[in-house]
Design a protein around this motif. Structure first.
Motif, PDB file in Angstrom:
ATOM      1  N   UNK A   1       9.270  11.123   9.032  1.00  0.00           N
ATOM      2  CA  UNK A   1       8.494  11.933   9.989  1.00  0.00           C
ATOM      3  C   UNK A   1       9.197  13.242  10.335  1.00  0.00           C
ATOM      4  N   UNK A   2       8.444  14.331  10.314  1.00  0.00           N
ATOM      5  CA  UNK A   2       9.009  15.650  10.609  1.00  0.00           C
ATOM      6  C   UNK A   2       9.058  15.921  12.106  1.00  0.00           C
TER       7      UNK A   2
ATOM      8  N   UNK B   1       0.835  -1.199   0.000  1.00  0.00           N
ATOM      9  CA  UNK B   1       0.000   0.000   0.000  1.00  0.00           C
ATOM     10  C   UNK B   1       0.868   1.246   0.000  1.00  0.00           C
ATOM     11  N   UNK B   2       0.481   2.254  -0.775  1.00  0.00           N
ATOM     12  CA  UNK B   2       1.169   3.535  -0.668  1.00  0.00           C
ATOM     13  C   UNK B   2       1.030   4.072   0.756  1.00  0.00           C
ATOM     14  N   UNK B   3       2.073   4.687   1.249  1.00  0.00           N
ATOM     15  CA  UNK B   3       2.015   5.263   2.590  1.00  0.00           C
ATOM     16  C   UNK B   3       0.882   6.260   2.745  1.00  0.00           C
TER      17      UNK B   3
ATOM     18  N   UNK C   1       8.403  -0.833   5.953  1.00  0.00           N
ATOM     19  CA  UNK C   1       8.155   0.495   5.377  1.00  0.00           C
ATOM     20  C   UNK C   1       9.284   0.857   4.411  1.00  0.00           C
ATOM     21  N   UNK C   2       8.937   1.508   3.312  1.00  0.00           N
ATOM     22  CA  UNK C   2       9.944   1.950   2.346  1.00  0.00           C
ATOM     23  C   UNK C   2       9.771   3.451   2.114  1.00  0.00           C
ATOM     24  N   UNK C   3      10.846   4.194   2.249  1.00  0.00           N
ATOM     25  CA  UNK C   3      10.793   5.621   1.933  1.00  0.00           C
ATOM     26  C   UNK C   3      10.556   6.506   3.140  1.00  0.00           C
ATOM     27  N   UNK C   4      10.534   5.921   4.340  1.00  0.00           N
ATOM     28  CA  UNK C   4      10.321   6.735   5.544  1.00  0.00           C
ATOM     29  C   UNK C   4      11.616   7.034   6.298  1.00  0.00           C
TER      30      UNK C   4
ATOM     31  N   UNK D   1       3.223   7.089  12.258  1.00  0.00           N
ATOM     32  CA  UNK D   1       3.864   6.014  11.485  1.00  0.00           C
ATOM     33  C   UNK D   1       3.991   4.754  12.341  1.00  0.00           C
ATOM     34  N   UNK D   2       4.422   4.920  13.592  1.00  0.00           N
ATOM     35  CA  UNK D   2       4.601   3.755  14.470  1.00  0.00           C
ATOM     36  C   UNK D   2       3.271   3.060  14.744  1.00  0.00           C
TER      37      UNK D   2
END
Ligand code: ZN
Length: 181
Positions: free
Chosen positions: A67-68, A55-57, A107-110, A76-77
């Protein structure tokens, strides 16, 4: 032979690349990265039931960047925790007596923004291995991803069953995937 070696080399390159952005779209095995659509592959082989989710995030987490702040980190967690313990949204028919043996959530990209400064995308892959005591009683699987994460508008389910292969698309409000012939 040369061609085969070339393909193997490409696979190696793909495996070592960060799975983000356009590269992810072209190299990933499953469907393209389309916000709002999740892909679920279901394979039943004897007592072994394997379910793979991609799934796309954006669908699940709501953002696709590292995460900012603490709030985004917590979001996210929370999503990753819900995916690692899927009984709240993923339910094989109880009569089949399927036990979850293993769950793997990636997760990919985080972790980092794309090195090339291109458009950031992120997605989440999850794989579940079940063992079903009575696989012939596996009449359906309930997948409540769209109920739980309303940004998921469509769940495309690919089925590989002993007797047939099929594709079912769950829209909003749908959650039951019928497996019986
Ligand atoms: Zn995206």
């Amino acid at each position: 032979m040369k061609r085969i070696r070339y393909a193997a080399a490409l696979l190696l390159v793909a495996a070592s690349m960060p799975a983000d952005g356009v590269r992810a779209q072209t190299l990933r095995q499953h469907g393209p990265h389309v916000h709002g659509i999740a892909t679920v592959d279901v394979a039943l082989d004897g007592p072994a039931l394997q379910i793979a989710v991609e799934a796309p995030g954006a669908n699940l987490v709501g953002f696709e960047h590292p995460p900012h702040d603490a709030q985004e980190r917590a979001r996210l967690e929370a999503v990753l925790a819900a995916l690692r313990a899927p009984s709240g949204w993923l339910s094989p028919a109880p009569g089949a007596d399927c036990r979850l043996l293993d769950a793997d959530v990636q997760p990919h990209g985080y972790d980092a923004p794309p090195a090339d400064g291109g458009d950031a995308h992120a997605d989440i892959d999850a794989r579940y291995d079940y063992r079903c005591a009575t696989p012939e009683a596996l009449a359906y699987i309930d997948i409540r991803l769209a109920d739980r994460y309303p940004a998921t508008r469509q769940v495309v389910v690919n089925l590989v069953l002993p007797q047939r292969q099929d594709r079912q698309v769950l829209g909003p409000g749908d959650h039951r995937v019928a497996l019986a012939p």
